[in-house]
Design an enzyme around this catalytic site. Structure first.
Site, PDB file in Angstrom:
ATOM      1  CD  GLU A  49      -3.017  -0.838   2.307  1.00 15.93           C
ATOM      2  OE1 GLU A  49      -2.699  -0.111   3.267  1.00 15.93           O
ATOM      3  OE2 GLU A  49      -4.082  -1.467   2.257  1.00 15.93           O
ATOM      4  CB  SER A  94      -4.036   2.943   2.713  1.00 16.32           C
ATOM      5  OG  SER A  94      -4.937   3.151   3.769  1.00 16.32           O
TER       6      SER A  94
END
Length: 612
Positions: A491, A517
């Site tokens: 992420e 994210s």
């Protein structure tokens, strides 16, 4: 009529040894005629979203036993993406999803379990358990630990809501004092539960309601609120009921693959697009669909993104609304109700309660429902007290948010945009597609042209951002961070948060074969497929190239001639065994991650393992 799976280990003289071992776990002779139901918990002291789950597994077990079943609990691993973020720990996050699915399969099949209750919460745990449920296809109920209350801080006599992203952003903002950083850090994550915005964990737990494998309120009732206890009690009772329906009455209706149909997946994706949820949900729904043999692909996501409106802006796309506010506005069924009014849903899908979508909306819509006990659930409010105890408060809002013009949930005519909060882009840079959360993109950046600055790791890009190497108009390329190339598809919350702290988030783009994210905002394009390590064109981009992004037209384009592109492909292949690998990155890759990289596919396939 199917026999209990558990009869393999509980019946017949040849299973005397197995029964002896079962007895050593506390089972009696009477128990050998009951269904054995696994409580698949994910309690861990490492993760705030899971810190409170130990006692919740025992609560579910209590009601399984009192309803006539045998309860046996086991745990899965659970990685906290926020703690694993920004260092090599993030390489393990996405692979843990498949490891969780495998571990559930191993335990369930090794012990011939009849059914299961999955207690999940955070980013990879819910999708991992969903993959297992669809793979195993035994009676199953999902119940999550619930969302965290939003953080609160008072600045200049004004209360401001906070979450994890604020702590990250403040920490690297050159204008932040040590006292301010300390205060925000202490206030951002005040309770147990999954982070308070519409990040990946909360997005997935909301989607489980739309898919039909969890109970209403699963995604939105706060972890701290007493109302959430009812979900765990009901889960314990319900799993015994639907287990008996299958094994005693030969009723397959409630098996996961019969609930989580293609229509249910489409409804779940529509919900995610409408509420501006995490882009990671695309990855996880594709993976889960594959496990359930459901023909749900990136094409379906693309088609839905073109017709589903964006009806919500929740944190991180705004500072004003968090999950607690979304719940007050009607939560999942508030959004589904608005989509249903304009015929954008499949209405005959049903859930583990046996009710179809229209029946659920008639009961759980705060605008039309007339059951006071049900509507009372949506008054559940935060307490503002720091705690890691579940069910520890019973605060109520004085009123509900039923404003569909300017409130947390909008109606179709008041939508933030009519073509959704998530989009799939295609072009020479992403032949198989890529994902952008349009709900987090400023209107001026929907069409963007910029000069590429290329990095071959997240760490390298972060160093450049923090050392003022990025300027307005840049398109940051972070490659070889895909499922295979990372490995693990990291992420990119830190790069996007740091761009925000440097006040560049409205003037730059970030493109990666990694992922983002649920806390990411800005012009952040991920899941580039094929990834660099799979001979994707992103591997051939050079610093100084121009990149064109056109979200309304769903296009992403590397602006070089066809002849130049062919020359770059030839030059890359001439590198021999080093072709399509980072030219200068140093990274320790363990045997576990190497094994993952050998079988994993690109993001457009859900980053599942290709072992068929």
């Amino acid at each position: 009529m199917p026999k209990y799976r558990s009869s393999t280990t509980t019946q017949g003289p040849n299973m005397s040894g197995a029964r002896a071992l079962w007895r050593a776990t506390g089972m009696s002779s009477d128990d050998f005629n009951k269904p054995i139901i696994a409580v698949v918990n994910s309690f861990t002291e490492f993760v705030p979203g899971h810190i409170h789950l130990r006692e919740l597994g025992q609560l579910v077990s209590q009601y399984i036993i009192s309803s006539g079943g045998v309860s046996k609990e086991f745990n899965t691993i659970a990685i906290d993406d926020g703690i694993a973020m920004g260092h090599s720990g993030m390489l393990y996050s996405l692979p843990s999803r498949d490891l969780i699915a495998d571990s559930v399969e191993f335990m369930i099949n090794a012990h011939c379990v009849d059914a299961m209750v999955c207690i999940s919460n955070c980013d990879k745990i819910t999708p991992g358990m969903l993959m297992a449920a669809l793979r195993l296809n035994i009676p199953c109920v999902f119940v999550s630990g619930g969302p965290m209350e939003s953080g609160k801080i008072v600045i200049s006599d004004k209360e401001i809501k906070l979450n994890l992203v604020d702590a990250i952003t403040c920490g690297v903002n050159p204008d932040s004092s040590d006292d301010m950083i300390n205060e925000i850090e202490k206030s951002a994550c005040p309770t147990c539960g999954s982070c308070s915005g519409m990040f990946t964990a909360n997005s997935m737990n909301c989607l489980m309601e739309a898919i039909g494998l969890s109970l209403p309120g699963n995604g939105t009732i706060l972890a701290t609120h007493i109302d959430r206890k009812k979900l765990f009690v009901q889960a314990g009772k319900l799993i015994v009921k639907i287990t008996q329906e299958y094994y005693k009455n030969n009723n397959e209706k409630f098996l996961p693959r019969n609930v989580a149909t293609k229509e249910a997946f489409c409804n779940a994706m529509a919900l995610d697009i409408a509420m501006g949820g995490s882009t990671n949900t695309v990855l996880h729904l594709l993976a889960a669909a594959r496990e359930g043999c459901v023909d749900f692909t990136m094409l379906d996501v693309d088609l839905l993104s073109r017709k589903i409106p964006n009806l919500c802006k929740l944190s991180p796309n705004t500072t004003f609304y968090h999950i607690e506010d979304f719940h007050r506005a009607g939560g999942v069924f508030g959004v589904l109700d608005e989509l249903n009014k304009v015929n954008l849903l499949y209405k005959q899908t049903f859930n583990i309660l046996g009710l179809n979508l229209e029946e659920m909306l008639s009961k759980y819509s705060i605008l039309t429902g007339n059951d006071k006990n049900i509507i009372k659930m949506f008054y559940a409010a935060p307490s503002g007290q720091k705690t890691i105890k579940p069910f520890s408060q019973s605060c109520r809002w004085n009123s509900l948010d039923i404003d569909r013009k300017l409130g947390c949930i909008r109606d179709y005519n008041s939508a933030f945009s009519l073509d959704g909060g998530i989009a799939v882009l295609y072009g020479n840079l992403a032949k198989d597609g890529c994902i952008v959360k349009t709900a987090g993109v400023h209107e001026k950046n929907l069409i963007f042209r910029g000069k590429a600055v290329v990095y071959e790791s997240q760490d390298e890009a972060v160093h450049a951002i923090l050392n003022n190497k990025i300027v307005k108009g840049n398109v940051i390329i972070i490659r070889y961070e895909g499922p295979k190339g990372g490995p693990g598809m990291q992420e990119m919350l830190y790069p996007t948060s740091y761009l925000k702290s440097m006040k560049l988030d409205q003037d730059c783009a970030l493109i990666t074969d990694g992922r983002f994210s649920g806390g990411t905002s800005g012009l952040s394009i991920g899941h580039i497929s094929p990834e660099a390590a799979n001979q994707g064109i992103i591997a051939l981009v050079r610093t100084g190239d121009f990149i064109d992004i056109n979200i309304p037209n769903r296009k992403i384009h590397l602006d070089i001639t066809d002849n130049e592109l062919l020359l770059r492909i030839k030059n890359e292949k001439d590198r021999g065994i080093d072709a399509y690998t980072p030219s200068h990155r140093k990274r320790i890759v363990t045997s576990a991650l190497k094994l993952y990289s050998k079988f994993v596919t690109s993001a457009d396939k859900g980053a599942v393992r290709n072992i068929r």
